[in-house]
Design a protein around this motif. Structure first.
Motif, short mmCIF file in Angstrom:
data_model
loop_
_atom_site.label_atom_id
_atom_site.label_comp_id
_atom_site.label_asym_id
_atom_site.label_seq_id
_atom_site.Cartn_x
_atom_site.Cartn_y
_atom_site.Cartn_z
N MET A 196 20.48 -31.11 -11.80
CA MET A 196 21.11 -29.40 -11.39
C MET A 196 22.10 -30.46 -10.83
O MET A 196 23.26 -29.25 -10.48
CB MET A 196 20.14 -29.03 -11.79
N VAL A 197 21.21 -30.80 -9.43
CA VAL A 197 22.44 -30.39 -8.83
C VAL A 197 23.88 -32.12 -8.79
O VAL A 197 24.92 -31.90 -7.58
CB VAL A 197 21.38 -31.65 -7.42
N LEU A 242 15.59 -31.44 -12.00
CA LEU A 242 16.56 -30.55 -10.83
C LEU A 242 17.82 -31.61 -10.34
O LEU A 242 18.85 -30.73 -10.52
CB LEU A 242 15.19 -30.64 -9.46
N LEU A 243 17.37 -32.25 -10.69
CA LEU A 243 18.59 -33.90 -9.33
C LEU A 243 19.67 -33.86 -10.58
O LEU A 243 21.37 -33.94 -10.39
CB LEU A 243 17.86 -35.10 -9.40
N GLY A 266 18.07 -25.99 -8.21
CA GLY A 266 17.64 -27.62 -8.01
C GLY A 266 17.03 -28.20 -6.66
O GLY A 266 16.30 -28.87 -6.28
N ARG A 304 6.92 -37.81 -8.92
CA ARG A 304 7.41 -37.33 -8.55
C ARG A 304 8.98 -36.66 -9.63
O ARG A 304 9.23 -36.45 -9.78
CB ARG A 304 8.26 -36.76 -7.69
N PHE A 305 9.49 -37.79 -9.14
CA PHE A 305 10.73 -37.99 -10.30
C PHE A 305 11.01 -37.52 -11.60
O PHE A 305 11.48 -37.19 -11.87
CB PHE A 305 11.10 -39.55 -9.94
N PHE A 330 11.30 -33.76 -5.89
CA PHE A 330 12.14 -36.15 -5.41
C PHE A 330 13.64 -35.21 -4.72
O PHE A 330 14.19 -34.82 -5.40
CB PHE A 330 12.04 -35.46 -6.98
N LEU A 384 23.57 -23.67 -10.10
CA LEU A 384 22.71 -25.01 -10.52
C LEU A 384 22.42 -25.44 -9.22
O LEU A 384 20.78 -25.55 -8.97
CB LEU A 384 23.75 -26.33 -11.32
N ALA A 385 23.02 -26.40 -8.75
CA ALA A 385 22.85 -27.11 -7.10
C ALA A 385 21.63 -26.03 -6.28
O ALA A 385 20.30 -26.58 -5.77
CB ALA A 385 23.53 -27.16 -5.74
N ARG A 411 5.49 -40.80 -5.77
CA ARG A 411 7.48 -41.24 -5.96
C ARG A 411 8.23 -40.80 -6.95
O ARG A 411 8.41 -40.41 -7.45
CB ARG A 411 8.49 -41.98 -5.28
N ARG A 452 8.60 -35.64 -13.18
CA ARG A 452 8.50 -34.14 -12.94
C ARG A 452 10.06 -33.49 -12.60
O ARG A 452 10.16 -32.09 -13.14
CB ARG A 452 7.73 -33.67 -12.07
N ASP A 453 10.45 -34.14 -11.70
CA ASP A 453 11.35 -33.36 -10.99
C ASP A 453 13.44 -33.41 -11.35
O ASP A 453 14.03 -33.12 -10.76
CB ASP A 453 11.59 -33.41 -9.68
#
Lengths: 312, 334
Positions: free
Chosen positions: B48-49, B45-46, A118, B38-39, A125, A114-115, B35, B41-42
């Motif tokens: 997931m991290v 992903l965040l 990401g 992009r936030f 971002f 996942l990371a 920003r 959109r993304d």
């Protein structure tokens, strides 16, 4: 009277088909030296394993006759395995290690995939500071004592969570995975995005199937780590009922003493010192899963690791 | 400037009336908007991290802050936040302790010994295996030598004990043939040899991977050209193969030097009982025994912090030297 052409030729060694035309044949001495060295290297790994497996499968008389480890097959007995797998300390530790390995590997691999995904999109971002935070863990570790105190503060001493959480994500594996994901052409993921797939969907149905090899290798790394877990268990688990196999291996096989307060090896018999066959059977149990999984994943090493590591 | 360009020109005589000049959005505002975009959109992903960042925050960055105990008179009953700060007293005690210097000496000695006797082994092994022509044989030997890397230290030391220990296969053989016996598993004088041999057995094969990768990138035409020019086997090794390996060798040397104070924990902990403290105490085990066993957390924390900081300085310093030598090193200067 024979002409030069008719003279019997000295028998020539057949050239290896892969040897380029410009390369000279190795000297017989060089050839032999190389063969001996490589044979010794292979034997150095194989011989100890052979002796240990053989001894664990030998009857007690054969071990006595040999005066120690058995090097030549002499009888066959599963007594040692029956003793350790009859529900005593070793059985329990095998179950603990198996559970820990399965759960830990699943947890760590999931977090890492996942990371890594990401962080794999260029220009996404905040990916730069986050990646930096991950990479920094590579360069500077917090040290043993503060980590121990943290685990203690969270109330994780003597829990299995203490074996999983502190080492759940390895920065190296994450970086390898990420650089592999980045090598997947972006047109592919972009087209999926246009078709309306979300990031999670793209990861599970597009990126992961393309990364089976590298995922398998990373999972093997984590799995081996959890199966071999010694240090964290030694540090955080004082209750020896919870010990994983490596700690039992240490007390029984390396030090040859029964575990204090843990009862006999075999729950039925009394508590004698572990015999040599029992010790070697514990050793075999500790190697077995590695030997079993290894051949399936080994062929991916080159593809998975080298591609990732060299690019990263 | 843009405002001027947008103003109606007097010479043209086409004044249509006053026009509101529209100021373009400032760069900061643009960045803010970008920003936000992009936030939006993304953010998946965040998400997931996030779990990984949480784990690292809790078990890496939080303990990193916990290193303040090195400057405290830490008491487990009041915790880190309440313990009084005592400055460098722990470090003064540390540097006056002969046991600490013995552990440091052992650690540095083992590192130096391994740089000479362990470090070249994977390189030689890689050259040897790379010279094999049969792909099948290559793969077989590779699979065999990688294997011990996946064994635990407990297992490796147990295997060594069963082979070389007092009741091991080798000594058994020697005794049965009246050749006497030898003792390496419990001898403090030869401990450094034993540790290095165990390290080679376990990890030299694995260490070879990166050199094999570097060797596979060498252009085969270079060998042919060198051979045509009359270079012998050894000449080709020296002038074609080794230059290809130099960046990797430098990189690994730097990483090893940066780790000069860490030689591993388990190997020494497990053999501490058999060979004695004098030979086997290294910094990692010293920190463990002083801190967790003796309960002197602040003092052991100071030792651990000292080790970490010196290690970091060593990496940075070694990398600097690599740059001066014109090598890329661990990270590039950019």
């Amino acid at each position: 009277m024979t002409t030069i052409a008719e003279r019997p030729q000295a028998p020539r060694r057949r050239r290896h088909p892969l040897r380029p035309a410009w390369e000279e044949e190795p000297t017989p001495l060089g050839r032999a030296a190389k063969a001996v060295v490589l044979a010794l290297v292979v034997l150095a790994v194989a011989f100890p394993l052979y002796v240990v497996v053989l001894t664990s499968l030998s009857p007690q008389e054969a071990i006595t006759r040999a005066g120690g480890l058995v090097t030549v097959p002499d009888g066959f007995s599963l007594a040692a395995y029956e003793e350790i797998l009859s529900g005593g300390v070793v059985t329990r530790s095998v179950l603990v290690s198996t559970g820990l390995t399965l759960f830990g590997t699943l947890f760590s691999t999931t977090l890492t995939v996942l990371a890594a995904y990401g962080l794999s999109r260029r220009g996404s971002f905040a990916h730069r500071p986050l990646l930096f935070a991950v990479l920094l863990t590579f360069l500077f570790g917090p040290g043993l004592i503060p980590t121990y105190l943290t685990v203690q503060t969270f109330g994780l001493l003597d829990t299995y969570a203490s074996l999983v959480l502190p080492t759940a994500v390895a920065a190296f594996n994450l970086v390898v995975m990420r650089s592999f994901f980045m090598s997947i052409p972006q047109e592919l993921t972009d087209s999926a995005r246009i078709d309306g797939a979300g990031e999670f969907r793209i990861l599970t149905s597009l990126v992961l199937p393309l990364s089976k090899a590298v995922t398998a290798v990373i999972a093997l790394f984590y799995g081996v780590g959890y199966w071999n877990a010694f240090f964290n268990a030694f540090l955080y688990l004082s209750d020896n009922d919870k010990w994983p196999l490596q700690l039992v291996l240490r007390t029984y096989a390396l030090e040859g003493i029964p575990i204090p307060g843990a009862g006999p090896i075999d729950s039925v018999a009394g508590g004698p010192l572990p015999t040599l066959a029992v010790k070697m059977a514990v050793v075999v149990l500790a190697v077995l899963p590695v030997l079993f999984v290894y051949p399936f994943v080994q062929r991916h090493f080159t593809k998975g690791v080298i591609v990732g590591a060299v690019k990263g | 400037m843009t405002i001027h360009a947008d103003e109606p020109r007097a010479e043209s005589g086409q004044v249509v009336g006053p026009r509101e000049p529209v100021p373009p959005p400032s760069r900061a505002a643009l960045r803010r908007a970008d920003r936000r975009r992009r936030f939006r959109r993304d953010w998946p992903l965040l998400v997931m991290v996030a779990p990984t960042i949480l784990v690292l925050a809790a078990f890496h960055y939080l303990p990193l802050l916990g290193n303040v105990i090195a400057f405290q008179d830490y008491s487990p009953f009041v915790g880190i936040l309440e313990s009084p700060i005592i400055g460098l007293a722990n470090f003064e005690r540390l540097f006056g302790d002969p046991d600490f210097w013995r552990a440091t000496g052992n650690t540095l000695g083992i590192t130096a010994f391994q740089l000479v006797f362990y470090f070249p082994v994977p390189i030689v092994l890689a050259l040897l295996i790379n010279s094999l022509l049969s792909a099948r044989l290559k793969l077989f030997i590779q699979s065999v030598v990688y294997l011990p890397h996946f064994f635990s230290w407990v297992l490796v030391i147990t295997l060594f004990q069963q082979m070389l220990g007092g009741a091991g296969v080798v000594n058994n053989f020697l005794r049965q043939n009246d050749l006497g016996a030898f003792d390496v598993m419990t001898n403090p004088d030869t401990f450094i040899l034993l540790v290095t041999a165990e390290g080679i057995w376990k990890d030299a094969g694995w260490g070879m991977i990166i050199f094999l990768a570097a060797l596979s990138t060498v252009n085969a035409d270079l060998y042919e050209a060198a051979a045509v020019d009359g270079a012998s086997r050894w000449r080709r090794l020296w002038h074609v193969t080794l230059p290809a390996l130099v960046p990797v060798i430098v990189l690994l040397l730097i990483m090893r030097l940066g780790d000069a104070l860490s030689v591993g924990f388990e190997q020494f902990l497990l053999q501490r009982g058999a060979v004695g403290v004098n030979a086997s105490e290294v910094l990692d085990t010293y920190v463990y025994y002083e801190g967790v066993v003796n309960g002197d957390f602040a003092y052991a924390g100071a030792a651990g912090l000292f080790k970490g900081v010196v290690g970091l300085l060593l990496v940075l310093g070694a990398n600097k030297v690599a740059h001066l030598l014109g090598q890329p090193g661990v990270y590039s200067r950019s």
